[in-house]
Structure formats: structure tokens, C-alpha cells
Enzyme design. Structure first.
Site, short mmCIF file in Angstrom:
data_model
loop_
_atom_site.label_atom_id
_atom_site.label_comp_id
_atom_site.label_asym_id
_atom_site.label_seq_id
_atom_site.Cartn_x
_atom_site.Cartn_y
_atom_site.Cartn_z
N ASP A 63 -9.24 7.20 2.65
CA ASP A 63 -8.56 6.07 2.01
C ASP A 63 -9.62 5.25 1.26
O ASP A 63 -10.60 4.81 1.85
CB ASP A 63 -7.86 5.22 3.08
N ASP A 68 -4.36 6.39 -3.33
CA ASP A 68 -5.75 6.30 -2.82
C ASP A 68 -5.91 6.87 -1.42
O ASP A 68 -6.88 6.57 -0.74
CB ASP A 68 -6.25 4.86 -2.89
N GLU A 69 -4.97 7.70 -1.00
CA GLU A 69 -4.99 8.11 0.41
C GLU A 69 -4.54 9.56 0.56
O GLU A 69 -3.59 9.99 -0.08
CB GLU A 69 -3.99 7.18 1.12
N1 DCP Z 1 -1.01 -1.68 -3.40
C1 DCP Z 1 -0.06 -2.49 -4.05
N2 DCP Z 1 0.77 -3.29 -3.31
C2 DCP Z 1 0.67 -3.33 -1.96
C3 DCP Z 1 -0.29 -2.52 -1.30
C4 DCP Z 1 -1.14 -1.70 -2.06
O1 DCP Z 1 0.03 -2.45 -5.27
N3 DCP Z 1 1.47 -4.13 -1.26
C5 DCP Z 1 -1.91 -0.87 -4.23
C6 DCP Z 1 -3.21 -1.60 -4.48
C7 DCP Z 1 -4.21 -0.94 -3.60
C8 DCP Z 1 -3.68 0.47 -3.51
O2 DCP Z 1 -2.25 0.34 -3.59
O3 DCP Z 1 -5.52 -0.99 -4.15
C9 DCP Z 1 -4.06 1.19 -2.23
O4 DCP Z 1 -3.50 0.54 -1.10
P1 DCP Z 1 -4.30 0.34 0.23
O5 DCP Z 1 -3.33 -0.11 1.24
O6 DCP Z 1 -5.13 1.53 0.54
O7 DCP Z 1 -5.24 -0.92 -0.06
P2 DCP Z 1 -6.67 -0.98 -0.73
O8 DCP Z 1 -7.18 0.35 -1.10
O9 DCP Z 1 -6.60 -1.97 -1.84
O10 DCP Z 1 -7.56 -1.63 0.39
P3 DCP Z 1 -8.16 -0.94 1.70
O11 DCP Z 1 -9.63 -1.04 1.53
O12 DCP Z 1 -7.66 -1.78 2.82
O13 DCP Z 1 -7.65 0.46 1.76
MG MG Z 2 -7.14 1.94 0.26
#
Ligand code: DCP
Ligand code: MG
Length: 427
Positions: free
Chosen positions: A22, A135-136
Site C-alpha cells: 500500500d 494504490d493497494e
Molecule cells: N482516497 C480518496 N478518498 C478517501 C480515501 C482515499 O480519494 N476517502 C484516495 C487518496 C489516497 C488513495 O485513495 O491517496 C489511497 O488511499 P489510502 O487509504 O491508501 O490512503 P493513502 O495512500 O493516501 O495514505 P496511507 O499512507 O495511509 O495509505
Molecule cells: Mg495508501
């Protein structure tokens, strides 16, 4: 497999080695790629922060911004209260510039292209990859490493993503999918956690119960009513009580808390399209170089279609020009075919429109797929760029900003996920 099992471990959780990958604060990490000055700064990516707009939500926040209490799905107004925009703070004597941050709008086309680069590394490092979101992904790495070397394997994967894509990933390795997900989340950002067979329960023991896969805030609160606060409490709870309260799902989270999860990593269903893209080391205007690249992508995509017994009706190209302008062009044929030479011809013809452009990346895709009956689809993996072919065909003369069109995915699981992502649309 031989050597994958440690002595004294139960066999039921030692069969699979699963990695969960992730990316860290993914959209923010992407923004930093093209704007390196944002590195180390509090950075919020979302909608509705611009002057005159106040409706929208945070898509993600960098870890520096999270220290101010800003996080995904938060209303933008609240984010701006917690962390004002630098640009506003400069002019407002009541605000402290040092305690302000940067805000950037969501640019899906760009994030998809970064995601595609990262995913191609995942597919290169494991035969079985289940992509879950932009991203996962889960990887079955049973055949790629052994427990003894799992940490090095994950380290080299992380390094490769960081070196060639420029974003950091957190990686968890464990004997089950649910434990691998907990592991990747455990030490974010830039995490690397390996939970070996037989260690899942002890690893989970003191974690808050909402860390268990499938336990959201509502379930966690209900479990709290039953005095179940930690994953260890859940693992030791009476399964009958859980089943009474939550039905089948109660048993599922009970099993996950105990490290029991028999799901195997499988690629997702039939692809809606097949594509391949490739970046030039530097943007180029060398026509023959670009055409050669398109030819080889076309042949690789046609090969893959054939290996999956897929017929295609739409052929398209993607062209990325500096700085990061993404264009797609498509042509639909009268009926489904399997003709590699035609993929090449159509792709090259579509490319002529970009003859005067410098190009940093090209892609070729076939879509509108149909499968020969009785064949098993997508044996070697899921393609994340499937697509509704209509979206590929812009009205005459309009240059599609590919945004979701190229990267978006018609797969159910992903559709659910984006529905839950409040931030993609203003509300
Ligand atoms: N995303 C979004 N709205 C949300 C959650 C996530 O648009 N409510 C988008 C933005 C994030 C991406 O999806 O960058 C990936 O989600 P993640 O939950 O993996 O969050 P991040 O990658 O941003 O942070 P982390 O470092 O916690 O994985
Ligand atoms: Mg993420």
C-alpha cells in the site's frame, strides 16, 4: 513448498506467503513527484479549497498534514480550519505561515499513470497479483521467496518502487491476506513488517480491534459494548456470541483475529481491456523511436489478448506529453477480432495526430473484449485499465484528458471502493 514452513508451525497458515503493498499518502506522494518542493511539507490533496469554493473533501493528506488532524474524507472546510493554506496565511495577520500547508486539486489521470508504473513492478515481482485499488494490492509470493528471506524480498520490492517510481510503499508479509494487510498498515509510512506463520495471534494480541480486517468504527464500538477492545480480546471471544450479534460476519472477524483466513490471493475476474505502456527516459520527438515503441507495445498487447483467448473490438493509444498531459485516441472496428497486425496499424495511424509533439510516454490498449466460450479468463493477472470503450472515444476534435478513462476500472470491487471515496466528486 519446501523450506517455506518453519518447524513447529501449524500447516494451515504456513502454506501461503502473502505480501500486501500500500503506497504511502498516495495522491500526495504523486503531487510531490512533479513538485519536489512539496517534500516534507504539510500537503493536502482534495477538492473545494479554492477561493469561492467551500464544498469538497480531503482525498489524502501527507503525514506532515496528518499531524494537524487532517485526514482522508474530512470536509475541506474543517481541514482548512486545522491547517490553513499557506497562500492565505501570507496575507492574513491572524494566521501563522509556519503552521499552514499546501493544497492541491485531485488529478486522477496523473495518479493513474503513477499507479500503473508501480503496478507493473508488482506484476514483475510476482505472478499472482490482486489489485484492490489505485494504490493497494495483494501478491502471492509463495513461489518468489521463503520465510527466511521474506524481509529482504520485501525490502528489494520497496527499493525498486522508490527508485523507479519515486513513491514509497509500505509492505506487509504474512501467511494470510488479512494479516498481510494489518502488517503493511502497522508501521506506515515506509513500513516493512513480516509476520511469520504461528506469530499472527501474538502479533495481533494488543492491537486495537479496529485493526482487524473487516472491523470498521461502527463494529468496533459494538464490540466495545461486549468489552472486546483488542484483536486479542476478539480472538478469545465466544464465537457464538459474535455470531448472535453480527451473524456470519462475526465469525469472519473472529477468524481473522485468530490469524485464520483461508482465502488465496487470486487475480480478479475477466479483464475489460488489456494495455501496456512505456515511458521514454526523456521526452522525445524522434518519430521512429516513438513508432518503434508503439509497434512493440501493440504486439505485446495483441499477444496477451491471444494468450487469454480474448477478441477485441476497440484499439486505442495513449500519449503523454510534457509535463503530464495525457491524451487517448481510439478506433472501434465493426466486430471483435484477433489480428495483431491490425492492432499495430491502427495504433500507428492514431499516433500520426501527435507527429508534432514531444512524447514522454505511449500506451496501446485493446478493449471491448469478448472471450471464446468456455475459456478461463485472465489467468495471468488482472489488468487495471479496463474501461468502458465509449469513454475512450471523445467527441470529434476533443482531446480527451484521459483522467479516469484510461485508468478506470469496471471491476466490481474497485467500483465499490471508489464509491466510498467521497473526495472524487465535489458534494
Ligand atoms: N482516497 C480518496 N478518498 C478517501 C480515501 C482515499 O480519494 N476517502 C484516495 C487518496 C489516497 C488513495 O485513495 O491517496 C489511497 O488511499 P489510502 O487509504 O491508501 O490512503 P493513502 O495512500 O493516501 O495514505 P496511507 O499512507 O495511509 O495509505
Ligand atoms: Mg495508501
Amino acid at each position: 513448498m519446501d523450506g517455506a514452513r518453519l518447524p513447529g508451525t501449524s500447516t494451515d497458515d504456513a502454506d501461503q506467503i502473502v505480501a500486501h503493498v500500500d503506497m504511502d499518502c498516495f495522491y500526495a506522494a504523486c503531487e510531490r513527484l512533479r513538485e519536489p518542493a512539496l517534500e516534507g511539507e504539510p500537503l493536502v490533496v482534495g477538492m473545494g479549497f479554492q477561493p469561492g469554493k467551500r464544498h469538497g473533501a480531503v482525498a489524502t493528506a501527507s503525514y506532515e498534514a496528518r499531524k494537524y488532524g487532517v485526514d482522508s474524507a474530512m470536509a475541506i472546510t474543517e481541514a482548512l480550519e486545522r491547517l490553513p493554506r499557506k497562500i492565505d496565511a501570507v496575507d492574513d495577520p491572524d494566521l501563522d505561515v509556519a503552521e499552514a500547508g499546501y493544497y492541491r486539486p485531485v488529478d486522477m489521470a496523473f495518479y493513474e499513470s503513477v499507479s500503473e508504473d508501480a503496478r507493473s513492478i508488482l506484476h514483475d515481482r510476482a505472478d499472482v497479483v490482486r489489485e484492490v485499488s489505485i494504490d493497494e494490492a495483494y501478491l502471492d509470493v509463495t513461489g518468489e521467496t521463503e520465510w527466511e528471506s521474506a524481509r529482504q524480498w520485501a525490502r528489494s520490492l520497496k527499493d525498486r518502487i522508490e527508485d523507479s517510481v519515486g513513491v514509497t510503499a509500505s509492505v506487509g508479509v504474512a501467511p494470510t491476506m488479512s494479516a498481510a494487510k494489518v502488517a503493511s498498515d502497522h508501521d506506515k509510512p515506509d513500513g516493512l513488517v513480516v509476520i511469520e506463520p504461528g506469530e499472527v495471534r501474538s502479533f495481533f494480541a494488543d492491537l486495537p480491534v479496529e485493526k482487524v480486517h473487516g472491523v470498521g468504527p461502527v463494529t468496533a464500538a459494538e464490540l466495545g459494548d461486549l468489552s472486546i477492545e483488542t484483536a486479542g480480546d476478539l480472538a478469545a471471544a465466544d464465537p457464538d456470541v459474535l455470531e448472535d450479534r453480527f451473524g456470519e460476519r462475526g465469525l469472519e472477524i473472529y477468524r481473522y483475529a485468530r490469524g485464520e483466513d483461508s482465502r488465496e490471493v487470486t487475480p480478479r475476474g475477466r479483464p475489460k481491456s488489456l494495455s501496456r505502456e512505456s515511458a521514454f527516459t526523456e521526452a522525445t520527438s524522434e518519430r521512429s523511436e516513438i513508432a518503434d515503441r508503439v509497434r512493440s507495445l501493440a504486439s505485446s498487447v495483441a499477444d496477451r489478448a491471444r494468450s487469454k483467448d480474448a477478441l477485441y473490438q476497440t484499439i486505442s493509444i495513449k500519449v503523454v506529453t510534457p509535463p503530464f498531459d495525457v491524451y487517448t485516441r481510439a478506433r472501434s472496428l465493426p466486430g471483435p477480432i484477433d489480428r495483431p497486425a491490425l492492432v499495430e496499424d491502427v495504433a500507428l495511424e492514431l499516433l500520426t495526430e501527435f507527429d508534432d509533439e514531444r512524447v514522454r510516454k505511449v500506451g496501446v490498449r485493446v478493449s471491448n473484449l469478448s472471450f471464446t466460450e468456455g475459456e478461463q479468463a485472465s489467468l495471468s493477472g488482472f489488468e487495471l485499465d479496463p474501461n468502458d470503450s465509449n469513454a475512450l472515444e471523445p467527441p470529434e476534435g476533443q482531446s480527451t484528458l484521459a483522467a479516469t478513462e484510461w485508468g478506470d476500472d469496471g471491476d466490481d470491487e474497485r467500483a465499490d471502493l471508489s464509491a466510498g471515496q467521497t473526495t472524487l466528486d465535489e458534494f
